[in-house]
Design a protein around this motif. Structure first.
Motif, short mmCIF file in Angstrom:
data_model
loop_
_atom_site.label_atom_id
_atom_site.label_comp_id
_atom_site.label_asym_id
_atom_site.label_seq_id
_atom_site.Cartn_x
_atom_site.Cartn_y
_atom_site.Cartn_z
N ASP A 162 -11.20 8.14 8.01
CA ASP A 162 -11.03 9.24 7.38
C ASP A 162 -11.04 9.93 8.92
O ASP A 162 -10.21 11.76 8.45
CB ASP A 162 -12.50 9.57 6.83
N HIS A 220 0.73 -1.18 0.09
CA HIS A 220 -0.04 0.05 0.33
C HIS A 220 1.03 1.31 0.07
O HIS A 220 1.05 1.78 -0.39
CB HIS A 220 -1.23 -0.36 1.07
N LYS A 276 -12.90 -4.93 0.83
CA LYS A 276 -14.19 -4.22 0.99
C LYS A 276 -15.39 -4.94 0.43
O LYS A 276 -15.17 -6.19 -0.15
CB LYS A 276 -14.35 -3.00 -0.13
N GLY A 303 -6.82 -0.73 1.15
CA GLY A 303 -7.24 0.64 0.62
C GLY A 303 -6.15 1.26 -0.62
O GLY A 303 -6.42 1.74 -1.47
N SER A 313 -7.00 0.27 -3.13
CA SER A 313 -8.15 -0.26 -4.23
C SER A 313 -8.73 1.29 -3.98
O SER A 313 -9.64 1.55 -5.47
CB SER A 313 -9.35 -0.99 -3.83
N GLU A 314 -7.93 2.46 -4.05
CA GLU A 314 -8.70 3.44 -3.87
C GLU A 314 -8.34 4.34 -4.64
O GLU A 314 -8.55 5.39 -4.70
CB GLU A 314 -9.15 4.31 -2.45
N ILE A 315 -6.65 3.75 -4.35
CA ILE A 315 -5.55 4.51 -5.50
C ILE A 315 -5.14 3.79 -7.22
O ILE A 315 -4.38 4.42 -7.76
CB ILE A 315 -4.20 4.81 -4.52
N TRP A 375 0.82 3.95 -2.97
CA TRP A 375 0.50 5.72 -2.46
C TRP A 375 1.55 6.62 -2.94
O TRP A 375 1.58 7.68 -3.64
CB TRP A 375 0.65 6.10 -0.66
#
Ligand code: AMP
Ligand code: GLY
Length: 426
Positions: free
Chosen positions: A352, A13, A369, A36, A38-40, A17
């Motif tokens: 968050d 991750h 997720k 995590g 998968s968000e970027i 990033w």
């Protein structure tokens, strides 16, 4: 350029990033990735060990650079397979990866090349090993030759424990063929540090120092884990010690590998014990440390993709690394029970909120997720990482962020970085 990151932990991750910040990159794929990542990036459902499928994916999707996170595929020869197909890949060849894949190879290599390591003997015969233990001094360290998911090293306080370790590895084959041979070595006393370098086979650059926290409980008690937290820099590593490590460990390793006809490209991780006689190599790894990468890479000011390409292209000599002067602390939040049995599937809340604290990034290690929610899916779940002006501030920030995150049966160490504070107060 399109980049493929292989792996699914906290290390991968932070790599994703950091890669996502590179102006050279237009898209990142992760195989298999995690909640995590998968968000970027786009996660693709291919196992990190399925080398053929990964190479096919890279070819079909015009991947310009593949970054391999874990040691498994490196030791299995993923770099050789990719390079044969004309694909650019960051990491060592199968033969060079033996520095991590075989303790016997790495110990004998260090001996041949005059690199300080604990005195050792290699055994292929179980009775010879037991005979040796009859008159040995304890504690002593018994190591399985091959990869054993971080469990292949046993520190034995007496003869009985050492004989049991030899039986477990060589007779009962608890690590399968990784236990065909063993190394028995002297137990070193000192403080452990991690020094990583990036090499192109000829030249290398050193990354900032860091320290892992391997045991599950505070004050380094309880069983070993994959790593419960890390910080960078490690104040025990003075400029002088860093130069000594470069001259006496990193450079002779790169030079020795080249001289033996197996140039080392990629990340060379030296796990070192700082003893009264100076730095001594405990082990080599051939990839970034986890969770050291989470503490080191947020401090790196360089474009990591340019650095990795320089490793592939043989141009590391042109690179100078720049570091954020702040300290960085990563606290691992784990599933209760880890490193033993634990349950998955608990909902994670508050990430968050945690990331609202200054310079905090929450790296996912074991998350997934499902539907609209994020759930735990692994022993080490999150790496909560904070920068701060001075180690105390970085620690303070990290634990404030940790307190904001909730999931059932969560466990974390409360003393990550405490050794650094003790060191700067001496
Ligand atoms: P390795 O898999 O070789 O990295 O070893 C795992 C861990 O075992 C190291 O991080 C050290 O904590 C410990 N260890 C390995 N070799 C020795 C040694 N010779 N003396 C003391 N501790 C050791
Ligand atoms: N943190 C230890 C390792 O990555 O092997």
């Amino acid at each position: 350029m399109k980049v493929l990151v292989i792996g699914s932990g906290g290390r991968e991750h932070v790599l994703t990033w950091k890669i996502s910040q590179s102006p050279l990159v237009e898209k990142i794929y992760c195989a298999p990735g995690n909640g995590g990542m998968s968000e970027i990036a786009e996660c693709v459902d291919i196992s990190a060990n399925d080398i053929e499928a990964l190479a096919q994916f890279a070819k079909k999707n015009d991947i310009g650079l593949t970054v391999v996170g874990p040691e498994g595929p490196l030791v299995e020869g993923i770099v050789d397979v990719f390079e044969e197909k004309g694909l650019k890949v960051f990491g060592p060849s199968k033969l060079a990866a033996q520095l991590e894949g075989s303790k016997v190879f790495s110990k004998e290599f260090m001996f041949r090349n005059n690199i300080q390591t604990a005195p050792f003997i290699t055994f292929e015969d179980i009775e010879d090993a037991k005979d040796f233990l009859e008159n040995a001094r304890f504690p002593i360290v018994v190591k399985a030759d091959g990869l054993a998911a971080g469990k292949g090293v046993m520190i034995c306080n007496d003869k009985e424990a050492a004989v049991k370790a030899v039986d477990d590895i060589m007779k009962d084959k608890i690590f399968n063929e990784a236990g065909e041979k063993i190394v028995i070595e002297e137990c070193l006393i000192g403080e452990e540090i991690s020094i990583l370098a990036i090499s192109d086979g000829n030249d290398s650059v050193l990354l900032a120092s860091s320290q892992d926290h391997k045991r599950i409980f505070d004050d380094d008690m309880g069983p070993n884990t994959g790593g419960m937290g890390a910080y960078s820099p490690a104040p025990i590593v003075t400029n002088f010690l860093m130069k000594e490590i470069e001259a006496c460990v990193i450079e002779p390793t790169i030079r020795g590998m080249r001289a033996e006809g197996i140039p080392f490209k990629g990340v060379l991780y030296a796990g070192l014990m700082v003893t009264e006689e100076g730095p001594v190599v405990l082990e080599y790894n051939v990839r970034f440390g986890d969770p050291e990468a989470q503490a080191v890479l947020p401090r790196m000011k360089n474009d990591i993709v340019a650095l990795m390409l320089a490793s592939c292209d043989g141009t590391i000599a042109n690179i100078a690394l720049n570091w954020d002067s702040r300290d960085c602390v990563c606290v691992v939040m784990s599933a209760g029970g880890y490193p033993g049995k634990y349950e998955n599937g608990f909902e994670i809340k508050g990430i968050d909120e945690a990331q609202k604290y200054g310079d905090t990034v929450v790296f996912h290690a074991g998350t997934k997720k499902t539907g609209g929610s994020l759930v735990t899916c692994g022993g080490r779940v999150l790496g909560v990482t904070c920068l701060g002006q001075g180690i105390e501030k970085a620690i303070d920030n990290a634990y404030k962020a940790v307190e904001a995150i909730k999931f059932d049966h969560c466990f974390f160490r409360r003393d990550i970085g405490a050794k650094a504070i003790r060191k700067i107060k001496i």
